[in-house]
Scaffold this active site. Structure first.
Site, short mmCIF file in Angstrom:
data_model
loop_
_atom_site.label_atom_id
_atom_site.label_comp_id
_atom_site.label_asym_id
_atom_site.label_seq_id
_atom_site.Cartn_x
_atom_site.Cartn_y
_atom_site.Cartn_z
N ASP A 1 -0.18 5.18 0.92
CA ASP A 1 -0.37 6.11 2.08
C ASP A 1 -0.36 5.32 3.42
OD1 ASP A 1 -0.69 8.52 0.55
OD2 ASP A 1 -2.77 7.38 -0.13
N LYS B 1 -8.60 -2.66 -4.87
CA LYS B 1 -7.19 -2.60 -5.08
C LYS B 1 -6.40 -4.09 -4.83
CE LYS B 1 -5.68 -0.31 -0.57
NZ LYS B 1 -4.69 0.57 -0.20
N ASP C 1 0.65 -1.19 -0.06
CA ASP C 1 0.12 0.01 0.11
C ASP C 1 0.66 1.23 -0.09
OD1 ASP C 1 -2.54 1.71 0.72
OD2 ASP C 1 -1.27 1.94 2.49
#
Length: 425
Positions: free
Chosen positions: A95, A255, A93
């Site tokens: 952020d 995602k 990931d």
């Protein structure tokens, strides 16, 4: 975390867990009755104090590392090590995982939050959408199918506003330049370590690939031929004005590796002429996965991949008292208080080591042995890897960035120091 708040953690744990309290520095040791080796260290420093210590170079990872089942993690490390780097991929990931949660003592910005399109009216409209849809994204009462439709609706409306509001690439550059976003200490070294071993890194984000690339360009100033971004990608006209979005819409609930066709190598957008290390088909054949995330939902990034072994590392950046129990159960290893990436660098070095292994091998710092499963055909009850426990090893590894071998134990003790010395050469 102040001492009087430790009660919040204690009440969340089963009564059968043995707890040892150490006030200087403040941390807890948890021991499960099912395994004397299963213990957890919980950092007692506040996030801000811990960040200051990290920035000062004090990388005492044991104080910010939680491992719920050390024996299981050791078995998985050994399985990945035995299969070799050619079978490994990293899914991350962006952020709060690759980037710091706190920047200069304040909450850092996300790749979503930094974008200002130079049109206050449309910035306000996007903010209004956020305020409406964001609570729905985390609502426990909305079924997944309905929530997925809502997320598609939110992302679609937001993308349309970016087009209608006349977003330009210059606005993206300016947004990144003025942003409070920074990579964790050790991220660049992690990418370099993996690049040297031809291990692909897939950065999954429900945000905008163009912003992530600009962050890499401005904050790192280099490309990595093994890094791909799986995210929403913009299409600009000759004047640098946004006119459309390319391919499948990626939102917070999809995602994962089902969206792998959206992956694009970062180096293509830095003007690097070399071809990518791996095409998407070959990435799918890498069935061992190191997954990096900061939310429980990030564990779904490996959906769509028929993996053999997955090791998950979670960054629990804030609200530790309320979330530690769930994170410890969900992730193989958890890093607390906005920790640097050095723990993952150490973990990857163990996974890529060429040393021979055994159930009694403690080179990784994670206790194996009694709980290790017998490997098929190994003839040894304590062996995870299939090597006999008396096998010899030279304790070395290939030095990152150099054509020599170095002590793996020395590297694992201080990876940050190694890379600092390397940069001086």
């Amino acid at each position: 975390m102040s001492c009087y708040r430790l009660q919040n953690i204690l009440t969340a744990l089963p009564a059968c867990i043995k707890i040892t309290y150490n006030p200087q520095p403040c941390y807890l040791t948890f021991t499960s009755p099912t395994s004397n080796n299963s213990r957890v260290l919980c950092c007692g420093y506040s996030s801000k104090n811990q960040v200051k210590k990290m920035e000062a170079g004090h990388h005492d990872l044991s104080k910010v590392t939680v491992v719920g089942d050390p024996q299981l993690l050791q078995r998985r490390i050994d399985a990945v090590r035995l299969a070799g780097p050619a079978k490994l991929q990293v899914i991350a990931d962006f952020d709060g995982t690759l980037t710091n949660y706190f920047v200069n003592g304040r909450r850092g910005q996300s790749s979503h939050g930094i974008l200002k399109q130079g049109n206050a009216e449309y910035d306000d409209k996007r903010q209004a959408l956020y305020e409406y849809y964001h609570p729905l994204e985390f609502s426990p009462t909305i079924p997944v199918e309905e929530k997925t439709k809502l997320m598609e609706e939110w992302w679609g409306k937001t993308h349309n506003l970016l087009i209608e509001g006349g977003l330009t690439y210059d606005a993206i550059k300016e947004s990144v330049t003025s942003s409070a976003i920074a990579f964790r200490d050790g991220v660049v070294e992690l990418f370099e370590f993996l690049e040297e071993r031809d291990i692909p890194v897939l950065i999954f984000s429900a945000g905008l690939a163009d912003i992530i690339e600009e962050v890499l360009r401005q904050k790192v100033h280099r490309s990595f031929k093994n890094v791909k971004i799986v995210s929403n990608r913009m299409v600009f006209d000759n004047d640098g004005r946004l006119i459309s979005f390319k391919g499948k819409l990626i939102h917070s609930l999809n995602k994962n590796e089902h969206a792998l066709e959206m992956a694009a190598p970062v180096h293509e957008h830095f003007g690097d002429g070399d071809g990518p290390i791996n095409d998407n088909a070959s990435v799918r054949k890498r069935t061992n996965v190191l997954l990096l995330g900061d939310h429980l939902g990030d564990l779904g990034m490996s959906d769509g991949l028929d993996y053999e072994t997955r090791i998950s590392a979670g960054f629990l950046n804030d609200n530790i008292e309320n979330n530690l129990s769930n994170y410890r159960k969900a992730f193989d290893v958890v890093y607390l208080n906005d920790a640097p990436m050095w723990g993952v660098v150490k973990l990857v070095s163990q996974m890529c080591s060429t040393d021979k292994m055994s159930g009694n091998d403690k080179s990784s710092g994670i206790t194996g042995g009694a709980g290790a499963a017998k490997a098929p055909g190994s003839g040894s009850t304590g062996s995870v890897s299939g090597f006999d426990s008396g096998a010899t090893k030279d304790g070395t590894m290939k030095a990152p960035g150099q054509d020599v071998r170095i002590s793996m134990e020395g590297f694992e003790k201080n990876p940050a120091g190694y890379f600092r010395d390397l940069q001086k050469k």
